[in-house]
Every structure is written in C-alpha cells, then in structure tokens.
Design an enzyme around this catalytic site. Sequence first.
Site, short mmCIF file in Angstrom:
data_model
loop_
_atom_site.label_atom_id
_atom_site.label_comp_id
_atom_site.label_asym_id
_atom_site.label_seq_id
_atom_site.Cartn_x
_atom_site.Cartn_y
_atom_site.Cartn_z
N HIS A 1 -6.19 3.33 -61.81
CA HIS A 1 -5.71 2.77 -60.53
C HIS A 1 -4.43 2.80 -60.07
O HIS A 1 -3.92 2.94 -58.83
CB HIS A 1 -6.43 1.26 -60.38
CG HIS A 1 -8.02 1.42 -60.04
ND1 HIS A 1 -8.55 1.58 -58.82
CD2 HIS A 1 -9.05 1.07 -60.77
CE1 HIS A 1 -9.59 1.62 -58.69
NE2 HIS A 1 -9.89 1.33 -60.02
N ARG B 1 -11.24 22.88 -55.09
CA ARG B 1 -11.84 23.79 -55.99
C ARG B 1 -12.26 23.22 -57.16
O ARG B 1 -11.31 23.00 -58.28
CB ARG B 1 -10.60 24.92 -56.07
CG ARG B 1 -10.16 25.71 -54.92
CD ARG B 1 -9.32 26.86 -55.53
NE ARG B 1 -9.16 27.95 -54.43
CZ ARG B 1 -8.38 27.76 -53.49
NH1 ARG B 1 -7.35 27.10 -53.11
NH2 ARG B 1 -8.23 28.89 -52.52
N ARG C 1 -16.15 22.10 -53.13
CA ARG C 1 -17.01 23.39 -53.19
C ARG C 1 -17.64 23.17 -54.75
O ARG C 1 -16.87 22.78 -55.93
CB ARG C 1 -16.14 24.58 -53.37
CG ARG C 1 -16.84 25.80 -53.67
CD ARG C 1 -15.80 26.97 -53.53
NE ARG C 1 -14.52 27.05 -54.39
CZ ARG C 1 -13.49 28.02 -54.15
NH1 ARG C 1 -13.68 28.83 -53.41
NH2 ARG C 1 -12.64 28.09 -55.17
N GLU D 1 -17.53 34.20 -47.24
CA GLU D 1 -16.45 35.17 -47.91
C GLU D 1 -16.91 36.41 -48.32
O GLU D 1 -16.23 37.25 -48.95
CB GLU D 1 -15.83 34.50 -49.07
CG GLU D 1 -16.61 33.81 -50.04
CD GLU D 1 -16.01 32.85 -51.40
OE1 GLU D 1 -14.67 32.97 -51.28
OE2 GLU D 1 -16.67 32.16 -51.77
N ASN E 1 -9.60 34.99 -48.40
CA ASN E 1 -9.17 35.58 -49.63
C ASN E 1 -9.88 36.48 -50.19
O ASN E 1 -9.83 37.94 -50.37
CB ASN E 1 -8.73 34.59 -50.75
CG ASN E 1 -7.96 33.43 -50.26
OD1 ASN E 1 -7.05 33.55 -49.11
ND2 ASN E 1 -7.93 32.20 -51.04
N ASP E 2 -11.30 36.12 -50.53
CA ASP E 2 -12.30 37.22 -50.71
C ASP E 2 -12.95 37.95 -49.70
O ASP E 2 -13.18 39.02 -49.95
CB ASP E 2 -13.31 36.24 -51.53
CG ASP E 2 -13.23 35.99 -52.96
OD1 ASP E 2 -12.72 36.77 -53.85
OD2 ASP E 2 -13.22 34.61 -53.42
N ARG F 1 -8.13 41.81 -55.03
CA ARG F 1 -7.16 40.62 -54.71
C ARG F 1 -6.21 40.52 -55.86
O ARG F 1 -5.02 39.86 -55.75
CB ARG F 1 -7.70 39.43 -53.96
CG ARG F 1 -8.38 38.66 -55.13
CD ARG F 1 -9.10 37.71 -54.34
NE ARG F 1 -8.53 36.19 -54.45
CZ ARG F 1 -9.27 35.12 -54.18
NH1 ARG F 1 -10.36 35.08 -53.81
NH2 ARG F 1 -8.58 33.94 -54.31
N CYS G 1 -10.60 28.24 -44.95
CA CYS G 1 -10.19 27.64 -46.02
C CYS G 1 -9.24 28.58 -46.87
O CYS G 1 -8.59 28.26 -47.84
CB CYS G 1 -11.10 26.76 -46.88
SG CYS G 1 -12.23 27.80 -47.61
C1 PEP Z 1 -11.32 32.46 -50.52
O1 PEP Z 1 -11.83 33.46 -51.17
O2 PEP Z 1 -10.81 32.37 -49.29
C2 PEP Z 1 -11.22 30.95 -51.05
C3 PEP Z 1 -10.68 29.79 -50.31
O3 PEP Z 1 -11.84 30.76 -52.25
P1 PEP Z 1 -10.89 31.07 -53.40
O4 PEP Z 1 -9.47 31.55 -53.09
O5 PEP Z 1 -10.71 30.04 -54.69
O6 PEP Z 1 -11.72 32.27 -54.15
MG MG Z 2 -13.24 32.82 -52.61
#
Ligand code: PEP
Ligand code: MG
Length: 539
Positions: free
Chosen positions: A188, A295, A331, A430, A453-454, A464, A501
Amino acid sequence: MITITGKSVFGGVSIGKISFYKRDKKVVKRLHVEDTEGEVTRFQSARATAIEQLKKLYEKAMDDVGEANAAIFEIHQMMLDDLDYIESIENIIRTQEVNAEFAVATTADNFSEMFASMDDAYMQGRAADVKDVSERILTILSGAGESGVKTDEPAIIAADDLAPSETVQLDKDKVLGFATMYGSSNSHTAILARTMNIPAVIGLGQELSEKFDGRDAIIDGFTGTIYIEPDEATLELMREKQRQDQEQRALLEQLKGKENVTKSGQKVNVYANIGNIADVGLVLKNDGGGIGLFRSEFLYLESSTFPTEEEQFVAYKQVAENMAGKRVIIRTLDIGADKQVDYFNLAKEENPALGYRAIRICLTQPEIFKTQLRALYRASAFGQIAIMFPMIISVDEVKRIKEIIAEVTEELDAAEIPYNKNIELGIMIETPAAVMVSRELAKEVDFFSVGTNDLTQYTLAIDRQNPKLESFCDTHHPAILAMIKMAADNAHAEGKWIGICGELGADTTLTEQFLAMGVDELSVSPAMILPVRKRIREL
Ligand code: PEP
Ligand code: MG
C-alpha cells in the site's frame, strides 16, 4: 558518493537531505495483574481512541489520495471491530492475568502469523495491517508520542519500510521522496507513493542505513537509484533530469483537469496504455481518464512460471483500485510472435506473426485462459474493469470466448465469489478479417479497440519486427485509415464505442481524422496523454 540501486516505485528526481523515519521502540513486558477487568477497560478505551484516530486518518487520506487508497483505514477500523481479535485480547488478559499491552502484542503476533501463512496473497498482505493497528493501540496504551520524521525542512524520507498509516500521516509538503530498505511494489505504501506523485525507491537493502541520516542525497525514481553525498557531476546531471521532469509537469499543470474536448464540443476519452502496475502512477500523474490497454502478458513475461490466479488477481485488483473507478481495460494474454515465454514451450514456427499466438493459445489451452478470466472477474468487484481479447478474426471465436466465460462465472456464482455482472467485453481490431466482419462482431461485444501496430503489419504485409522494411511502412497508408473508418462505422451502427490503442492513436497529425471518424477513445502511452489532449483542444 555512495550509489545504491533498488526498485523504482515512482519516477521523478528529488534532491535533499535524508531524514530517517524514527519509531519509538516499544518493549512490551508481560506483567501480572490482579485487576483483569481494569485491564480490559484500558484496552477497550485504547481501542476506542484508535478507532477515532483511524476515522480522522481516513478523512485526511480521502483528501490527499482519494477514496480507493483511503480504504485501508476503513479496513483497519474493521480489524479493531473484529470479534475474534477483541476476544483473543480479552481472553489473554483474563485467563493469563496479564497486562493489556502483552495481550495486544501476543494477539498481533498470532494473527499476523496466521495471515502470513495463508495461500491467498490478499490475506498475506493483511499480516502487516494487523501489526499496524496493534502498534497503534500499544502506542496509545503506553502514552508515547507519535512516531515520525523530525525535520522542519522538506527531506527524503528513508526507512526500513513504511506502514500505510505512517505514509499517509507524513506531512506531504515535507516529503521530497521515499527510500526504503524493504517493501514490495504491491504494498500500500508503494501505491500511496504513486498516487501522491512522489519519487520513490524501495528494496535498497541494508546498505541504506541509519548512519546516512542528515546526509545529502538524490533519488532518481526513474532508475530506482539513490545517490548519497553525490559528486558534482551527478548532481548536475540529476538537476538537469529534474528540470526536464518539471517542465513536463508544468505542461501537465496547465492541462490537468481540463476536458478532452474540441472547440466545437466533440469529446474524446484519452486513456493510457500500460504494461505493469508501476505504470499506473504515470497514468495518474498525466491525468489519464482511464487505462485503454493493460498488456497483461507482461505478468507472464516477468514470471518464470505461469502466474497463479491469486497473483493475477492481486495485480488486476491493484490497478483497478488505483484507478479509483475509472475504466481499466485489461487485455487477455497476448503472447507468441515477438513475445516468447519459455515455460509455454511454444514450438518454433516459420511465420510466428501469423502463428500460434494470443487468443489462439487461450482457446486451445482453456485452463490457462480460465485462470486469467477467473482472476479478472474476481478483480472486477474492485473497480471498473473491462476485458478485451486480442487477435480476433471471427465471430465464432467471440462465441467460444463467451462460453468459456459462462463456465467461469458459473463457478464463481457457485462459490459465491462477487464480481461485476455487467463487465464490458471488447475485442481488438487488429486483423483485416476483423475489420471486414466488424458489423457482425459489433453485435457480440461492447466495444472495439483498434490495434494499429498489428493492423498495419497484417494490412501492409510488413513484419513489424523487420527494420529493413522501415522505408516501406507507411503508417498513414490509406488502406489502414479506411479500415479504421470501416470498423468505427460498424461499431457505431450497432451502438458500440470504438477506441484506438495502437501507437497510431498518439500520432497527433492524425487526431483530426480520428475525430472526424467519430473515434470515441484514444489510448496512448502515459507521456502522450497531455500532448494528445492539447491537440484535441486545438481542433
Ligand atoms: C497493436 O497491435 O496495435 C496493439 C496495441 O497490441 P500490441 O502492440 O501489444 O501487439
Ligand atoms: Mg497487437
């Protein structure tokens, strides 16, 4: 100069003198008493005084650190009202004919040992609390003054460890930072340090000794380091780091508490992406409206074996409590591809990004999935948790997830374990497949969150992880923007909300376009919350 490294609990740099936290060491003696009823009365009146003190502390904590963090003092009051605890003390006084102090100390030892030996991490944490409340009664019984810090100047507070009540009772204006020998980042005190926005380092070990009381020091809360009697070069470096941090804070101050609203009145939620509990402090520091992506796989990556339901429960609950009623989207496990965890024993694959990862692992190894879901549902009783599933490509997957959730909630119902029955369930958008069937998916879930991102990797067929493809990777590619728009339209057509996100959510050159698409939420790294808010307010 002496450099000691521990664990960072909260970032920031503080420079000042060390003040070691002083405690009046109470030696409890066993004394024979004739008038046992008199001792019981002494105990009862000390207990009443302690409850009064705790009520005041609760109110102070409510003002300083908010309801969720003040709750610990309610728990302490409840402990003092616990019949087993009271009976144990009174029985010891009457049957052993001893003084109240001895009975309180013995009961505290017995109860804290009992808590510490339990399997449940939450109950283990209560061991320190029962000691803490009992110490309070002992202080009252002995008539001793308050423990604390003897300093008029603001100082770096050092201690072996600090109990929550000790932390909250400190005059915030006198605390430049915290440095402790022991303590865990789940404690705490760590939560309070984060919530109070005070640089803090724990786990510095016995190198941090009382002999440093009064010496000059620097806490670098970013790296978890304390420098004692720093040399000129370190002092200069840290002053610069502190200046940069203060500049950021100044920006924060101007925008703090302001709405994420455009000039024409369109409102957007700006949330934060986090990877572990320690990041929550940054979210609060930057005035995040919630957590748009936790995450959770980092709990697995940081562990050498499967994190237990209890470990996960404690982590999710802590994040939910720290966010004090704000939405926290967690997630579920997203490992595989670039995030490899040895103990999962995943086979080598030709195309890991197109392979056995994320929801595919969870749906084929439901025991792992169910452990996480149980932890998430249990934690949902302590804040506004929403759950989100990664790498979805079909409606069938969502239906299968719901079946597994039904098994989990049935088990929880049978065991009468509380959880939020209206928990929001969402999916990551994604994969291009998810975009194309987003109208159907929107019927099944409460929200979408676009993982750009994905989505970029799968839409442009660009790995990536491959630096050679950097020049081909156009993150503003019209195909990606069209996909986001399509998902947004389909979400809204079904009355559902949509957020982003992935990293693109923080790209302020696109904020205007995202708003035009009606995107409801942008979840960005904590440091980007204010720049994004600034951009929104300019539009
Ligand atoms: C994404 O894929 O945009 C995402 C937010 O997840 P991660 O980057 O953890 O794959
Ligand atoms: Mg992702």
